[in-house]
Design a protein around this motif. Structure first.
Motif, PDB file in Angstrom:
ATOM      1  N   MET A 100      -4.167  -7.815  -2.486  1.00 54.05           N
ATOM      2  CA  MET A 100      -4.243  -6.489  -1.899  1.00 54.05           C
ATOM      3  C   MET A 100      -2.972  -6.258  -1.107  1.00 54.05           C
ATOM      4  O   MET A 100      -2.717  -6.940  -0.118  1.00 54.05           O
ATOM      5  CB  MET A 100      -5.446  -6.329  -0.982  1.00 54.05           C
ATOM      6  CG  MET A 100      -5.520  -4.915  -0.404  1.00 54.05           C
ATOM      7  SD  MET A 100      -6.826  -4.689   0.802  1.00 54.05           S
ATOM      8  CE  MET A 100      -6.569  -2.943   1.205  1.00 54.05           C
ATOM      9  N   ALA A 101      -2.172  -5.308  -1.567  1.00 55.91           N
ATOM     10  CA  ALA A 101      -0.981  -4.899  -0.835  1.00 55.91           C
ATOM     11  C   ALA A 101      -1.417  -3.789   0.107  1.00 55.91           C
ATOM     12  O   ALA A 101      -1.674  -2.664  -0.323  1.00 55.91           O
ATOM     13  CB  ALA A 101       0.089  -4.414  -1.802  1.00 55.91           C
ATOM     14  N   ASP A 102      -1.535  -4.105   1.378  1.00 55.61           N
ATOM     15  CA  ASP A 102      -2.118  -3.168   2.337  1.00 55.61           C
ATOM     16  C   ASP A 102      -1.036  -2.472   3.152  1.00 55.61           C
ATOM     17  O   ASP A 102      -0.555  -2.990   4.161  1.00 55.61           O
ATOM     18  CB  ASP A 102      -3.088  -3.895   3.264  1.00 55.61           C
ATOM     19  CG  ASP A 102      -3.837  -2.949   4.182  1.00 55.61           C
ATOM     20  OD1 ASP A 102      -3.657  -1.722   4.035  1.00 55.61           O
ATOM     21  OD2 ASP A 102      -4.604  -3.425   5.028  1.00 55.61           O
ATOM     22  N   GLY A 103      -0.672  -1.274   2.719  1.00 56.77           N
ATOM     23  CA  GLY A 103       0.262  -0.447   3.467  1.00 56.77           C
ATOM     24  C   GLY A 103      -0.426   0.708   4.160  1.00 56.77           C
ATOM     25  O   GLY A 103       0.228   1.681   4.536  1.00 56.77           O
ATOM     26  N   SER A 104      -1.752   0.596   4.353  1.00 57.07           N
ATOM     27  CA  SER A 104      -2.526   1.714   4.901  1.00 57.07           C
ATOM     28  C   SER A 104      -2.147   2.039   6.346  1.00 57.07           C
ATOM     29  O   SER A 104      -2.429   3.140   6.829  1.00 57.07           O
ATOM     30  CB  SER A 104      -4.026   1.419   4.808  1.00 57.07           C
ATOM     31  OG  SER A 104      -4.387   0.300   5.601  1.00 57.07           O
ATOM     32  N   VAL A 129      -3.130  -5.518  -8.579  1.00 60.91           N
ATOM     33  CA  VAL A 129      -2.995  -5.125  -7.185  1.00 60.91           C
ATOM     34  C   VAL A 129      -4.094  -4.142  -6.791  1.00 60.91           C
ATOM     35  O   VAL A 129      -4.357  -3.166  -7.498  1.00 60.91           O
ATOM     36  CB  VAL A 129      -1.618  -4.485  -6.924  1.00 60.91           C
ATOM     37  CG1 VAL A 129      -1.515  -3.972  -5.491  1.00 60.91           C
ATOM     38  CG2 VAL A 129      -0.508  -5.494  -7.201  1.00 60.91           C
ATOM     39  N   GLU A 130      -4.706  -4.425  -5.646  1.00 59.69           N
ATOM     40  CA  GLU A 130      -5.590  -3.488  -4.972  1.00 59.69           C
ATOM     41  C   GLU A 130      -4.804  -2.905  -3.801  1.00 59.69           C
ATOM     42  O   GLU A 130      -4.057  -3.629  -3.135  1.00 59.69           O
ATOM     43  CB  GLU A 130      -6.826  -4.224  -4.468  1.00 59.69           C
ATOM     44  CG  GLU A 130      -7.758  -3.414  -3.593  1.00 59.69           C
ATOM     45  CD  GLU A 130      -8.855  -4.275  -2.969  1.00 59.69           C
ATOM     46  OE1 GLU A 130      -9.291  -3.942  -1.849  1.00 59.69           O
ATOM     47  OE2 GLU A 130      -9.265  -5.294  -3.581  1.00 59.69           O
ATOM     48  N   ALA A 131      -4.947  -1.617  -3.575  1.00 63.94           N
ATOM     49  CA  ALA A 131      -4.270  -0.980  -2.452  1.00 63.94           C
ATOM     50  C   ALA A 131      -5.222   0.003  -1.793  1.00 63.94           C
ATOM     51  O   ALA A 131      -6.338   0.217  -2.263  1.00 63.94           O
ATOM     52  CB  ALA A 131      -2.993  -0.291  -2.905  1.00 63.94           C
ATOM     53  N   GLU A 132      -4.768   0.595  -0.699  1.00 63.12           N
ATOM     54  CA  GLU A 132      -5.634   1.455   0.095  1.00 63.12           C
ATOM     55  C   GLU A 132      -4.865   2.660   0.603  1.00 63.12           C
ATOM     56  O   GLU A 132      -3.738   2.533   1.073  1.00 63.12           O
ATOM     57  CB  GLU A 132      -6.180   0.645   1.284  1.00 63.12           C
ATOM     58  CG  GLU A 132      -7.085   1.407   2.222  1.00 63.12           C
ATOM     59  CD  GLU A 132      -7.558   0.538   3.385  1.00 63.12           C
ATOM     60  OE1 GLU A 132      -7.747   1.080   4.483  1.00 63.12           O
ATOM     61  OE2 GLU A 132      -7.735  -0.691   3.193  1.00 63.12           O
ATOM     62  N   THR A 165       2.444   4.392  -7.725  1.00 66.34           N
ATOM     63  CA  THR A 165       2.529   2.951  -7.465  1.00 66.34           C
ATOM     64  C   THR A 165       2.109   2.094  -8.648  1.00 66.34           C
ATOM     65  O   THR A 165       2.455   0.914  -8.704  1.00 66.34           O
ATOM     66  CB  THR A 165       1.633   2.572  -6.278  1.00 66.34           C
ATOM     67  OG1 THR A 165       0.269   2.904  -6.595  1.00 66.34           O
ATOM     68  CG2 THR A 165       2.064   3.312  -5.017  1.00 66.34           C
ATOM     69  N   LYS A 166       1.307   2.643  -9.554  1.00 66.00           N
ATOM     70  CA  LYS A 166       0.748   1.911 -10.709  1.00 66.00           C
ATOM     71  C   LYS A 166      -0.224   0.807 -10.278  1.00 66.00           C
ATOM     72  O   LYS A 166      -0.381  -0.200 -10.972  1.00 66.00           O
ATOM     73  CB  LYS A 166       1.866   1.297 -11.556  1.00 66.00           C
ATOM     74  CG  LYS A 166       2.896   2.309 -12.072  1.00 66.00           C
ATOM     75  CD  LYS A 166       2.284   3.293 -13.043  1.00 66.00           C
ATOM     76  CE  LYS A 166       3.330   4.152 -13.729  1.00 66.00           C
ATOM     77  NZ  LYS A 166       4.038   5.082 -12.813  1.00 66.00           N
ATOM     78  N   VAL A 167      -0.895   0.984  -9.135  1.00 69.45           N
ATOM     79  CA  VAL A 167      -1.870  -0.017  -8.695  1.00 69.45           C
ATOM     80  C   VAL A 167      -3.052  -0.058  -9.656  1.00 69.45           C
ATOM     81  O   VAL A 167      -3.319   0.894 -10.390  1.00 69.45           O
ATOM     82  CB  VAL A 167      -2.373   0.244  -7.264  1.00 69.45           C
ATOM     83  CG1 VAL A 167      -1.246   0.083  -6.269  1.00 69.45           C
ATOM     84  CG2 VAL A 167      -3.026   1.608  -7.142  1.00 69.45           C
ATOM     85  N   ASP A 168      -3.773  -1.171  -9.610  1.00 62.53           N
ATOM     86  CA  ASP A 168      -4.854  -1.426 -10.567  1.00 62.53           C
ATOM     87  C   ASP A 168      -6.242  -1.177 -10.000  1.00 62.53           C
ATOM     88  O   ASP A 168      -7.213  -1.072 -10.755  1.00 62.53           O
ATOM     89  CB  ASP A 168      -4.771  -2.880 -11.039  1.00 62.53           C
ATOM     90  CG  ASP A 168      -3.380  -3.223 -11.540  1.00 62.53           C
ATOM     91  OD1 ASP A 168      -3.058  -2.850 -12.677  1.00 62.53           O
ATOM     92  OD2 ASP A 168      -2.600  -3.836 -10.778  1.00 62.53           O
ATOM     93  N   ALA A 169      -6.388  -1.131  -8.674  1.00 62.18           N
ATOM     94  CA  ALA A 169      -7.677  -0.892  -8.032  1.00 62.18           C
ATOM     95  C   ALA A 169      -7.415  -0.202  -6.704  1.00 62.18           C
ATOM     96  O   ALA A 169      -6.374  -0.431  -6.067  1.00 62.18           O
ATOM     97  CB  ALA A 169      -8.438  -2.199  -7.818  1.00 62.18           C
ATOM     98  N   LEU A 170      -8.364   0.634  -6.275  1.00 60.17           N
ATOM     99  CA  LEU A 170      -8.173   1.408  -5.060  1.00 60.17           C
ATOM    100  C   LEU A 170      -9.319   1.177  -4.089  1.00 60.17           C
ATOM    101  O   LEU A 170     -10.491   1.377  -4.436  1.00 60.17           O
ATOM    102  CB  LEU A 170      -8.090   2.903  -5.389  1.00 60.17           C
ATOM    103  CG  LEU A 170      -7.775   3.831  -4.204  1.00 60.17           C
ATOM    104  CD1 LEU A 170      -6.329   3.619  -3.742  1.00 60.17           C
ATOM    105  CD2 LEU A 170      -8.001   5.288  -4.590  1.00 60.17           C
ATOM    106  N   ALA A 171      -8.968   0.740  -2.872  1.00 60.04           N
ATOM    107  CA  ALA A 171      -9.950   0.620  -1.791  1.00 60.04           C
ATOM    108  C   ALA A 171     -10.069   1.976  -1.116  1.00 60.04           C
ATOM    109  O   ALA A 171      -9.078   2.543  -0.658  1.00 60.04           O
ATOM    110  CB  ALA A 171      -9.508  -0.435  -0.791  1.00 60.04           C
ATOM    111  N   VAL A 172     -11.293   2.505  -1.081  1.00 60.69           N
ATOM    112  CA  VAL A 172     -11.507   3.850  -0.550  1.00 60.69           C
ATOM    113  C   VAL A 172     -12.115   3.795   0.842  1.00 60.69           C
ATOM    114  O   VAL A 172     -12.846   2.861   1.190  1.00 60.69           O
ATOM    115  CB  VAL A 172     -12.407   4.680  -1.484  1.00 60.69           C
ATOM    116  CG1 VAL A 172     -11.730   4.887  -2.831  1.00 60.69           C
ATOM    117  CG2 VAL A 172     -13.774   4.023  -1.676  1.00 60.69           C
TER     118      VAL A 172
END
Length: 297
Positions: A100-104, A129-132, A165-172
């Motif tokens: 998880m690349a967390d730039g939130s 990658v999961e991101a938020e 970003t082309k991320v693969d999953a999104l934390a909502v």
């Protein structure tokens, strides 16, 4: 078997259940998650928070990877909430298949820049990658976000973010919180439904500890296929130690280790059943098929 996070999430998404992702800090936590997965014939994920890396470093990463490889169940190993390029590179080099690349915590444009770079690195390694976007309130592993700083995920911005970003999953962020809910949880399911309608990547919900069954089920119906669990597992560990030491029922280090594993495993089993993944291990591919699937993507 060490499994592809992509395959775990996509299979769960197709079959309308969710993968439990459990933060672990030591051997006892790893054994609890693996033991629960094998007892329930369920896929699962071992997650390492950055604070766990500070404590356990590369040996803890190696422990998780070897435990996953040795298990008879599909187990993925994931770096959770990382804001550090160095930690992400170490995780990818060690063989983790998702981060998880967390730039939130960053302004939106900086979040995009950071996440895009980390995603490029991960994809070069065959990882996802999961991101938020948005920001979840609450406290986890000493990291606190005040309620006034929290920001729910904007559905239209989610589309833009994934494209950039082309991320693969999104934390909502839909009203979920890290740590304990101080009042009855209130999730914005209309927002979640709109996000699901607009994006096709797997959706992730952090802060699953304490959510009632009805909210878990509705979240899964609306496309969430990964839940993060930390607080309840940690509480089981600490309460077991405290009760045992105060009552003198735990007289030895090995007794304490066994008791905490049993307590944490009980919580993990409950969550696997709640998320609908119990008995679903047979739906997941072999490691060889997963590797081919990852290369195709």
């Amino acid at each position: 078997m060490l499994s592809s996070t992509r395959e775990l999430l996509e299979t769960a998404q197709r079959n309308i259940y969710a993968i439990g992702a459990f933060n672990v800090y030591n051997l006892e936590g790893v054994k609890a998650v693996i033991g629960a997965a094998e007892a329930e014939q369920s896929p699962a994920m071992l997650q390492l928070h950055p604070s766990a890396l500070v404590y356990g470093g590369f040996p803890l990463v190696s422990l998780c990877l070897e435990a996953a490889r040795s298990s008879t169940m599909p187990i993925a190993v994931h770096l959770d909430h990382s804001t550090s390029a160095d930690d992400i590179r170490m995780a990818l080099d060690s063989g983790m298949l998702s981060i998880m690349a967390d730039g939130s915590h960053l302004p939106y444009e900086q979040n995009v820049t950071f996440t895009k770079e980390m995603t490029q690195w991960a994809h070069e390694k065959g990882a996802i990658v999961e991101a938020e976007i948005g920001r979840i309130s609450g406290t986890e592993d000493g990291l606190s976000v005040a309620e006034k700083e929290a920001k729910m995920t904007d559905p239209d911005q989610a589309v833009e973010f994934i494209k950039a970003t082309k991320v693969d999953a999104l934390a909502v962020t839909i009203g979920n919180v890290h740590g304990e809910y101080k009042s009855a949880p209130r999730l914005d399911f209309a927002r979640l439904e709109k996000i699901r309608h607009l994006v096709d990547v797997p959706l992730v919900l952090h802060g699953a500890s304490g959510l009632p069954e009805s909210m878990i089920n509705r979240s899964i119906e609306l496309g969430v296929c990964k839940f993060n669990v930390n607080t309840e597992v940690r509480q089981a560990y600490m309460e077991t130690l405290q009760q045992g030491l105060c009552s003198s029922s735990l007289k030895d280090l090995l007794d304490s280790m066994a008791a905490t594993i049993e307590a944490m495993q009980s919580v993990v089993v409950e969550k696997l059943r709640l998320f609908g993944s119990s008995g679903k291990a047979h739906l997941h591919q072999s490691p060889y098929a997963e590797m081919l699937a990852a290369k195709r993507h």
